[in-house]
Write a protein that holds these residues in place. Structure first.
Motif, PDB file in Angstrom:
ATOM      1  N   ARG A  99       0.850  -1.188   0.000  1.00  0.00           N
ATOM      2  CA  ARG A  99       0.000   0.000   0.000  1.00  0.00           C
ATOM      3  C   ARG A  99       0.888   1.242   0.000  1.00  0.00           C
ATOM      4  N   SER A 100       0.265   2.367  -0.237  1.00  0.00           N
ATOM      5  CA  SER A 100       0.980   3.628  -0.236  1.00  0.00           C
ATOM      6  C   SER A 100       0.566   4.455   0.979  1.00  0.00           C
ATOM      7  N   TRP A 101       1.484   5.252   1.457  1.00  0.00           N
ATOM      8  CA  TRP A 101       1.169   6.173   2.544  1.00  0.00           C
ATOM      9  C   TRP A 101       0.263   7.302   2.054  1.00  0.00           C
ATOM     10  N   SER A 102       0.128   7.469   0.755  1.00  0.00           N
ATOM     11  CA  SER A 102      -0.644   8.602   0.222  1.00  0.00           C
ATOM     12  C   SER A 102      -2.143   8.318   0.309  1.00  0.00           C
ATOM     13  N   ALA A 103      -2.613   8.117   1.509  1.00  0.00           N
ATOM     14  CA  ALA A 103      -4.032   7.909   1.785  1.00  0.00           C
ATOM     15  C   ALA A 103      -4.398   8.863   2.901  1.00  0.00           C
ATOM     16  N   THR A 104      -5.670   9.070   3.096  1.00  0.00           N
ATOM     17  CA  THR A 104      -6.050   9.905   4.225  1.00  0.00           C
ATOM     18  C   THR A 104      -5.705   9.154   5.503  1.00  0.00           C
ATOM     19  N   GLU A 105      -5.504   9.886   6.560  1.00  0.00           N
ATOM     20  CA  GLU A 105      -5.146   9.256   7.826  1.00  0.00           C
ATOM     21  C   GLU A 105      -6.230   8.266   8.257  1.00  0.00           C
TER      22      GLU A 105
ATOM     23  N   PHE B  82       2.242  -3.611   4.547  1.00  0.00           N
ATOM     24  CA  PHE B  82       3.406  -3.081   3.828  1.00  0.00           C
ATOM     25  C   PHE B  82       3.058  -1.709   3.267  1.00  0.00           C
ATOM     26  N   LEU B  83       3.848  -0.702   3.664  1.00  0.00           N
ATOM     27  CA  LEU B  83       3.632   0.661   3.189  1.00  0.00           C
ATOM     28  C   LEU B  83       4.905   1.167   2.530  1.00  0.00           C
ATOM     29  N   ASP B  84       4.748   1.758   1.361  1.00  0.00           N
ATOM     30  CA  ASP B  84       5.891   2.269   0.613  1.00  0.00           C
ATOM     31  C   ASP B  84       5.833   3.786   0.556  1.00  0.00           C
ATOM     32  N   GLU B  85       6.988   4.401   0.472  1.00  0.00           N
ATOM     33  CA  GLU B  85       7.137   5.839   0.286  1.00  0.00           C
ATOM     34  C   GLU B  85       6.573   6.661   1.435  1.00  0.00           C
ATOM     35  N   LEU B  86       7.213   6.568   2.594  1.00  0.00           N
ATOM     36  CA  LEU B  86       6.839   7.315   3.789  1.00  0.00           C
ATOM     37  C   LEU B  86       6.835   8.827   3.533  1.00  0.00           C
ATOM     38  N   ALA B  87       7.634   9.295   2.601  1.00  0.00           N
ATOM     39  CA  ALA B  87       7.709  10.720   2.318  1.00  0.00           C
ATOM     40  C   ALA B  87       6.387  11.291   1.801  1.00  0.00           C
ATOM     41  N   GLN B  88       5.433  10.428   1.451  1.00  0.00           N
ATOM     42  CA  GLN B  88       4.157  10.916   0.906  1.00  0.00           C
ATOM     43  C   GLN B  88       3.167  11.351   1.976  1.00  0.00           C
ATOM     44  N   ILE B  89       3.499  11.210   3.250  1.00  0.00           N
ATOM     45  CA  ILE B  89       2.563  11.565   4.315  1.00  0.00           C
ATOM     46  C   ILE B  89       3.186  12.612   5.223  1.00  0.00           C
TER      47      ILE B  89
END
Length: 163
Positions: free
Chosen positions: A128-134, A150-157
């Motif tokens: 999954r991506s961090w670019s989701a609403t909280e 599994f979350l990818d790209e922490l910089a997106q949040i």
């Protein structure tokens, strides 16, 4: 009523509200794995034991994916974290844990994530991506009870939302 009393029950199901460990059974999105004894815990809409993986599928995973983890610290920790998600429900008092791989570009962080995700299924469906609403990410996390998320790209949040 008499008809109901004469009915022979071959298997009992127990509907549970979340996946994860329920006694000797693990309830996943594709069915339930565990003992044939007692009531089978199932999630609503998934009233079946999980399909068994063919032996050749495991051999293929070992040859094509796991073999590359041998001697590779990043891939080894990724596989360990993926399996740790399953084990967490077997430990009393342990609610969660996390692993954050960080470092410069092209050192294997995303590859490690894909290798770890492959334990559960096709990585493209598992990561999954961090670019989701909280709130949306919180719902996804709840569905991963006793299972690695599994979350990818922490910089997106935003930093304060990732805590």
């Amino acid at each position: 009523m008499a008809e109901l009393a004469r009915t022979q029950v071959e298997r009992r199901f127990m509907v549970v509200d979340r996946g994860g460990w329920h006694g000797d059974h693990y309830v996943g999105s594709h069915g339930t794995i565990g003992s044939d004894k007692g009531a089978l815990p199932v999630r609503q809409g998934v009233f079946r034991p999980a399909m068994r993986t063919a032996p050749h599928a495991l051999d293929s995973w070992r040859r094509d994916i796991a073999a590359f983890a041998e001697g590779n610290s990043r891939l080894t920790i990724a596989v360990g974290a993926a399996l740790g998600g399953l084990a967490i429900g077997l430990l009393q008092g342990q609610a969660s844990f996390g692993v954050h791989l960080r470092g410069p570009s092209s050192i294997g962080k995303s590859t490690g994530l894909r290798v770890a995700g492959s334990i559960y299924g096709p990585p493209r469906k598992e990561i999954r991506s961090w670019s989701a609403t909280e709130a949306g990410l919180e719902a996804v996390a709840a569905r991963h009870h006793h299972r690695t998320l599994f979350l990818d790209e922490l910089a997106q949040i935003a930093p304060d939302a990732a805590v």
